[in-house]
Write a protein that holds these residues in place. Structure first.
Motif, mmCIF file in Angstrom:
data_model
loop_
_atom_site.group_PDB
_atom_site.id
_atom_site.type_symbol
_atom_site.label_atom_id
_atom_site.label_comp_id
_atom_site.label_asym_id
_atom_site.label_seq_id
_atom_site.Cartn_x
_atom_site.Cartn_y
_atom_site.Cartn_z
ATOM 1 N N GLN A 1 0.824 -1.211 0.000
ATOM 2 C CA GLN A 1 0.000 0.000 0.000
ATOM 3 C C GLN A 1 0.858 1.261 0.000
ATOM 4 O O GLN A 1 0.343 2.358 -0.173
ATOM 5 C CB GLN A 1 -0.890 0.035 1.254
ATOM 6 N N THR A 2 2.166 1.096 0.206
ATOM 7 C CA THR A 2 3.045 2.256 0.407
ATOM 8 C C THR A 2 3.942 2.565 -0.785
ATOM 9 O O THR A 2 4.878 3.338 -0.646
ATOM 10 C CB THR A 2 3.931 2.031 1.643
ATOM 11 N N VAL A 3 3.675 1.968 -1.948
ATOM 12 C CA VAL A 3 4.516 2.227 -3.119
ATOM 13 C C VAL A 3 4.395 3.700 -3.509
ATOM 14 O O VAL A 3 3.295 4.263 -3.546
ATOM 15 C CB VAL A 3 4.100 1.327 -4.312
ATOM 16 N N ALA A 4 5.537 4.331 -3.780
ATOM 17 C CA ALA A 4 5.561 5.754 -4.136
ATOM 18 C C ALA A 4 4.981 5.983 -5.525
ATOM 19 O O ALA A 4 4.940 5.076 -6.364
ATOM 20 C CB ALA A 4 6.998 6.276 -4.082
ATOM 21 N N ASN A 5 4.559 7.218 -5.770
ATOM 22 C CA ASN A 5 4.070 7.600 -7.092
ATOM 23 C C ASN A 5 5.166 7.385 -8.123
ATOM 24 O O ASN A 5 6.344 7.549 -7.835
ATOM 25 C CB ASN A 5 3.623 9.061 -7.105
ATOM 26 N N GLY A 6 4.763 7.036 -9.336
ATOM 27 C CA GLY A 6 5.719 6.795 -10.396
ATOM 28 C C GLY A 6 6.127 5.346 -10.523
ATOM 29 O O GLY A 6 6.858 4.983 -11.431
#
Length: 150
Positions: free
Chosen positions: A57-62
């Motif tokens: 759930q914590t994957v960064a944008n991009g």
């Protein structure tokens, strides 16, 4: 001759259809556990096929599409905080040119809720996720869920 051509065409079409597989490397199951004080813990389990993974759930944008859990609003319960996940595997993925966090084999997301009355209720919502292996990523998928809390 027409019968032979028709039969051969039919057999080829059947064989092609039998070989074409829809990839579904992730299956979901749900449960609820009552807690003291009119609360409950919702358990959303992803079982992931060997060689595949889904993202935290914590994957960064991009990066890849992160797992997102949403709960439908209802008068019978209140969501407490955000869904909890276990510690993911974190590695650099060259395809995304960044460090990403993901889960393999199985992951259980937990969400605490407050029940607004002592009776049974049904919690509904959706999960968006993306599954990848070392060769491909499938398009993001959204699954609806319904969890009975007794």
């Amino acid at each position: 001759m027409k019968k032979i051509l028709f039969t051969v065409t039919f057999m080829l079409a059947f064989a092609w259809a039998a070989c074409a597989q829809i990839l579904k490397p992730v299956t979901w199951s749900y449960a609820a556990k009552r807690l003291p004080g009119n609360q409950a813990m919702l358990l959303l389990r992803a079982t992931i096929d060997e060689g595949w993974h889904i993202y935290s759930q914590t994957v960064a944008n991009g990066g890849p599409v992160k797992t997102t859990i949403q709960f439908n609003a209802a008068k019978t319960y209140t969501v407490i905080g955000k869904p909890i996940e276990p510690k993911p595997i974190t590695e650099y993925e060259k395809d995304f040119d960044m460090k990403v966090s993901y889960f393999e084999k199985q992951v259980i997301f937990q969400q605490k809720i407050k029940l607004n009355d002592a009776g049974a209720t049904t919690i509904k919502g959706s999960i968006e996720f993306m599954a990848c292996n070392n060769k491909q990523c499938l398009p993001p998928e959204t699954v609806e869920f319904s969890i009975q809390v007794n």
